[in-house]
Enzyme design. Sequence first.
Site, PDB file in Angstrom:
ATOM      1  N   GLU A 103      -4.655   7.777  -3.116  1.00 43.24           N
ATOM      2  CA  GLU A 103      -5.187   6.520  -2.579  1.00 43.24           C
ATOM      3  C   GLU A 103      -5.524   5.539  -3.713  1.00 43.24           C
ATOM      4  O   GLU A 103      -5.470   4.330  -3.516  1.00 43.24           O
ATOM      5  CB  GLU A 103      -6.415   6.824  -1.704  1.00 43.24           C
ATOM      6  CG  GLU A 103      -6.821   5.715  -0.753  1.00 43.24           C
ATOM      7  CD  GLU A 103      -5.814   5.421   0.362  1.00 43.24           C
ATOM      8  OE1 GLU A 103      -4.809   6.147   0.512  1.00 43.24           O
ATOM      9  OE2 GLU A 103      -6.025   4.418   1.063  1.00 43.24           O
ATOM     10  N   HIS A 139       1.784   4.661  -2.764  1.00 38.26           N
ATOM     11  CA  HIS A 139       1.918   6.109  -2.527  1.00 38.26           C
ATOM     12  C   HIS A 139       3.321   6.595  -2.935  1.00 38.26           C
ATOM     13  O   HIS A 139       3.476   7.620  -3.586  1.00 38.26           O
ATOM     14  CB  HIS A 139       1.718   6.422  -1.043  1.00 38.26           C
ATOM     15  CG  HIS A 139       0.292   6.321  -0.582  1.00 38.26           C
ATOM     16  ND1 HIS A 139      -0.718   7.094  -1.115  1.00 38.26           N
ATOM     17  CD2 HIS A 139      -0.300   5.566   0.397  1.00 38.26           C
ATOM     18  CE1 HIS A 139      -1.862   6.810  -0.492  1.00 38.26           C
ATOM     19  NE2 HIS A 139      -1.633   5.884   0.422  1.00 38.26           N
ATOM     20  N   HIS A 160       0.837  -1.205   0.000  1.00 34.66           N
ATOM     21  CA  HIS A 160       0.000   0.000   0.000  1.00 34.66           C
ATOM     22  C   HIS A 160       0.877   1.262   0.000  1.00 34.66           C
ATOM     23  O   HIS A 160       0.709   2.148  -0.841  1.00 34.66           O
ATOM     24  CB  HIS A 160      -0.928  -0.016   1.221  1.00 34.66           C
ATOM     25  CG  HIS A 160      -1.835   1.176   1.317  1.00 34.66           C
ATOM     26  ND1 HIS A 160      -3.145   1.148   0.901  1.00 34.66           N
ATOM     27  CD2 HIS A 160      -1.612   2.429   1.771  1.00 34.66           C
ATOM     28  CE1 HIS A 160      -3.688   2.344   1.090  1.00 34.66           C
ATOM     29  NE2 HIS A 160      -2.780   3.153   1.630  1.00 34.66           N
ATOM     30  N   GLU A 161       1.809   1.311   0.926  1.00 36.98           N
ATOM     31  CA  GLU A 161       2.661   2.509   1.026  1.00 36.98           C
ATOM     32  C   GLU A 161       3.568   2.647  -0.187  1.00 36.98           C
ATOM     33  O   GLU A 161       3.893   3.758  -0.603  1.00 36.98           O
ATOM     34  CB  GLU A 161       3.481   2.493   2.321  1.00 36.98           C
ATOM     35  CG  GLU A 161       2.635   2.517   3.603  1.00 36.98           C
ATOM     36  CD  GLU A 161       1.598   3.640   3.656  1.00 36.98           C
ATOM     37  OE1 GLU A 161       1.847   4.712   3.063  1.00 36.98           O
ATOM     38  OE2 GLU A 161       0.531   3.439   4.274  1.00 36.98           O
TER      39      GLU A 161
HETATM   40 ZN    ZN Z   1      -3.119   5.254   1.788  1.00 35.72          ZN
END
Ligand code: ZN
Length: 489
Positions: free
Chosen positions: A285, A259, A255-256
């Site tokens: 996101e 980003h 997830h990170e």
């Molecule tokens: Zn996030």
Amino acid sequence: MSAYDELMAHQHETEVLGHVAMRLSWDQETVMPRGAAEQRAEEMAVMEGLLHRRRTDPRLAEWLAVAEAPDAAGEASLRHIRRDVARAQRVPARLASELARVTSMAQGHWAAARAADDFAAFAPVLARVVDLKREEAQAVADGGDPYDALLDDFEPGATADRLSEMFGALRPRLRDLRDRVLGAPGGPEALGGRFDEAAQLRLSAELATAFGYDMARGRIDRAVHPFSSGGGQDVRITTRTDPADPFNCLYSTIHEVGHAAYEQAIRPAYRFTPLGRGVSMGVHESQSRIYENQLGRSRAFTSWLHGRMEAAFGPLGMDAEAFYGTVNRLHRGHIRTEADEVQYNLHVLLRFDLEREMIAGRLAPADLEAAWNDRFEADFGYRPAGAAQGCLQDVHWSVGLFGYFPTYTLGNVYAGCLDAALRRDVPDLDAALAEGDPSPATRWLRDNVQVHGGLYRPREVIARAIGGDPSEAPLLDYLEAKFGDIYGL
Ligand code: ZN
């Protein structure tokens, strides 16, 4: 020097200082000595004051009045600066400093109330925060919709009416899907056992690299709450480990990385300009979610991950197909951050509706707990046992973040749109994913979304990437197909 050049030189220094301030926060969350808290608070307060003065410098309006951009990127930069200046000018200095004071105090009250599971102790503090946010929203809205003014901080151009229409279409189909999945007999098993934490970190670093995170311009550290921080040549992420739950570490990392890869991919020419960062929270996101869910939790990728998990931790006692179900397993729960792909957005929609009511003055903060529990029961079929599992679980409102929650679901909706377009453009993607290679997908996302930084408006960058108007339909179709298949619906 022209007005434009002077403005951009001023902006350059502001952006550089902003990066330094971000690194101070990163340091505080990761490696700062415990005894340094007081000194760091002073360092950060001075930096914030300095940044605030630069962002409200009276010369900005003078430069903006006559500045002429040399090209489209310059135009886009002026648009960002103009918006920020207008916003800063509309909020009286007294209100800005009162908001900063009250929200930094409120966060401590929130943490104590959550630990004591006591909403009544926090309610008066929340009421004060909501009053100030309503005042700020009215000032910024300048006659427009106050909630939209808050939303605009995180998702420029979005409106509550448009989101409401989108979310209104999501809610019944998500509730229906959740009911059918949890009502289905059998279903995937949860993962059991203990998983060596050093091995979790090694595997998460391998995943980060596979997903295109450039470790020469980044690093992975541990923190209580995973986050990504920075931009350009220095984008850092954090992760965490739980010996009973390796998925927490692995999927937080992916997830990170979504980003961070976005920040790393932005055109280098945009560095230290308003275009040199992700364009909105929703678009940000969308990147983290598509990496984590549509790619990382796909059948093809988990078939490869199954082998890597067994190599790292020993036999899992299930084959790759069962493992795919386990990774995507639905479970009952109260906590947004622990929710699966199907139920996550129901948690967000609840917060969106309640915070709109509070900002509109139709829901008194004192009545929040009751309203939360009623709405939770309507969507999930059971009530939170206490406020810590209910309306006190998230930090956002205590620190004045209103208009932020909907960007989580907007990000999921955009991820759904991007996944459909990606699958159309890269039809053999699953073959690469099954080899542990998401690069055809990450390359497509880089070229179509990430490289642009702040050049286009948020909705526009998604529309250009998918070749049409974004809507909730692809996400719903994806979820119904995926979970219908896993649960044999
Ligand atoms: Zn996030």
